[in-house]
Scaffold this active site. Sequence first.
Site, PDB file in Angstrom:
ATOM      1  N   SER A  67      48.924   4.386  13.806  1.00 14.87           N
ATOM      2  CA  SER A  67      47.430   4.145  13.865  1.00 14.87           C
ATOM      3  C   SER A  67      46.859   3.910  15.078  1.00 14.87           C
ATOM      4  O   SER A  67      47.160   3.487  16.112  1.00 14.87           O
ATOM      5  CB  SER A  67      47.251   2.912  12.800  1.00 14.87           C
ATOM      6  OG  SER A  67      47.845   1.827  13.478  1.00 14.87           O
ATOM      7  N   CYS A  98      47.205  12.601   9.592  1.00 17.28           N
ATOM      8  CA  CYS A  98      46.150  12.434  10.683  1.00 17.28           C
ATOM      9  C   CYS A  98      45.296  13.670  10.709  1.00 17.28           C
ATOM     10  O   CYS A  98      44.312  13.722  11.387  1.00 17.28           O
ATOM     11  CB  CYS A  98      46.741  12.140  12.007  1.00 17.28           C
ATOM     12  SG  CYS A  98      47.623  13.743  12.451  1.00 17.28           S
ATOM     13  N   GLU A 112      39.076   5.147   8.900  1.00 11.37           N
ATOM     14  CA  GLU A 112      40.068   5.850   8.019  1.00 11.37           C
ATOM     15  C   GLU A 112      40.691   5.387   7.030  1.00 11.37           C
ATOM     16  O   GLU A 112      41.280   4.326   6.949  1.00 11.37           O
ATOM     17  CB  GLU A 112      41.242   6.077   9.392  1.00 11.37           C
ATOM     18  CG  GLU A 112      42.481   6.914   8.924  1.00 11.37           C
ATOM     19  CD  GLU A 112      43.497   7.146   9.886  1.00 11.37           C
ATOM     20  OE1 GLU A 112      43.876   6.146  10.514  1.00 11.37           O
ATOM     21  OE2 GLU A 112      44.096   8.197  10.153  1.00 11.37           O
TER      22      GLU A 112
END
Length: 492
Positions: A237, A292, A393
Amino acid sequence: MVVLQEVKSHYGKLNLFIDGEFVESESTDLHPVMNPARDEVIAEVPFSTKEEVEQAIKAGEEAFEKWKEIPMPTRIQYLYKLKQVVEEHFEEISRIITQNHGKIIDESRGEMRRLVENIETACSIAYTLAKGEQLDQIASGIDETLVREPLGVFAVIGPFNFPAMAPFWFIPHAIALGCTVVVKPSEITPVAMSWLFKVMEKVDLPPGVVNLVHGSKDVSQTLISHPDIKGVAFVGSTRVGSQVYRLAAEHGKRAIVQAGAKNFIVVMPDANLERTIPALLTSFYGNTGQRCLSGANLVAIGGIYEDLKSKFLEAASKLKLGYGLDETVEMGPVVTKRAKERILGYIEKGVEEGAKLILDGRNTKVEDYPNGYFIGPNIFDEVTPDMTIAKEEIFGPVASIIKVENLDEAIETINKSNYGNMACIFTSNGKWAREFRRGVQAGNIGVNIGIAAPMAFFPFAGWKNSFFGVLHGQIDCVDFFTDKKVVITRWW
Ligand code: NAD
């Protein structure tokens, strides 16, 4: 329903691999590893002690001195063998990935295929390096040559969502170039990497060339700050990645940090929807949105909005959920209970901020797996770029439709994002595609592609907060694992 057989129902307490041997960790800090479809414990992961991490680094350091002296063609022979044994265990490891992560079996197989491609690409490193970096007669009687030398032991820290592939963006290249590694997989999905080390044992690499430790923050920090570690390759992350990058800098280490994302998919009025919709489904809901390179914001341009919305909604609502080892299943669970809560929290937030939830997957149940961490596909309509769900996200099966007037507005919206991992456009117009490619601030660009994942012989790009560093993963890390020496020679 035919469910493929699990390799094992329980993998026991996972071992470490240090100096060519599997060793039982002495740690008492044990954590359960789950099967997210069944909510069942499938292993225990011990968080390595500081001494164990140091032993792994020492093994890597000692092995490096001998490994770098082995001629590259011989080192590469080990990689050919590695490819062979990984291929032999391909299906088995794919099933373990699904069992521990939840993604459907074909996605696990895709992950494994990409892993193998990285080994294949590393086998060609000698050709990559043979770029004629010698110039004769740069001055009278003087020649100049560039040579690269391997640096030493590297830490490789992986994310939960590609537990096998992401560390293999680095491991084969490090080995080929004469470096050694200490690998730390995600503590949430450590089983596949543990199994891969069992498979790697068959390659008979010299002891210490590859080492495996387990853990989380503390183990990562011990690795990065250790004086014998030359650098860190991290995938995870943005929050953690930025800490890793800072820590590496503080200790004078090189770092590749591939981080989080918020990806925009633009659909132009002339897009071929028949072909676009299946690509959107894979982009937004493949891996249950935990990529991702997952689509997150769906940008509809002008007149295509209504048609796109209704067709996407219809297709998404038909997706079949279940245990990924059932080959008819199209979407698995999310990885943990905590991840499910986080995603549900974002959906709440979207509703609170005024977006319209036109597909609500919050209460989706899967009859055969009532305890699994399932969330059905979600679609928000009437999303504006300033909403939390459009900016952060979510890392789950949530699509946000944003309506804009034209391509310029779409590019402007995308470029305001803090992330820049991927941006895609669906269109039949080459001029629009070119404008998009040139105007958009993101590292991986898709044109009529929903997941713009670079092949192993290209770098895995990423801009803005999706990446920290200079060199990227995959082929780019040839430069990462070596340093340059320039030799200027005159003979008389
Ligand atoms: P994460 O950042 O939570 O964890 C990544 C790794 O860091 C794990 O091994 C974890 O144990 C370790 N870690 C946790 N806290 C740490 C700390 N404080 N210091 C050092 N290490 C620490 O990420 P995750 O949830 O496992 O993975 C999902 C994230 O990874 C998403 O944000 C996704 O976008 C990103 N990702 C990026 C790429 C890419 O190439 N850009 C690829 C895959 C995943």
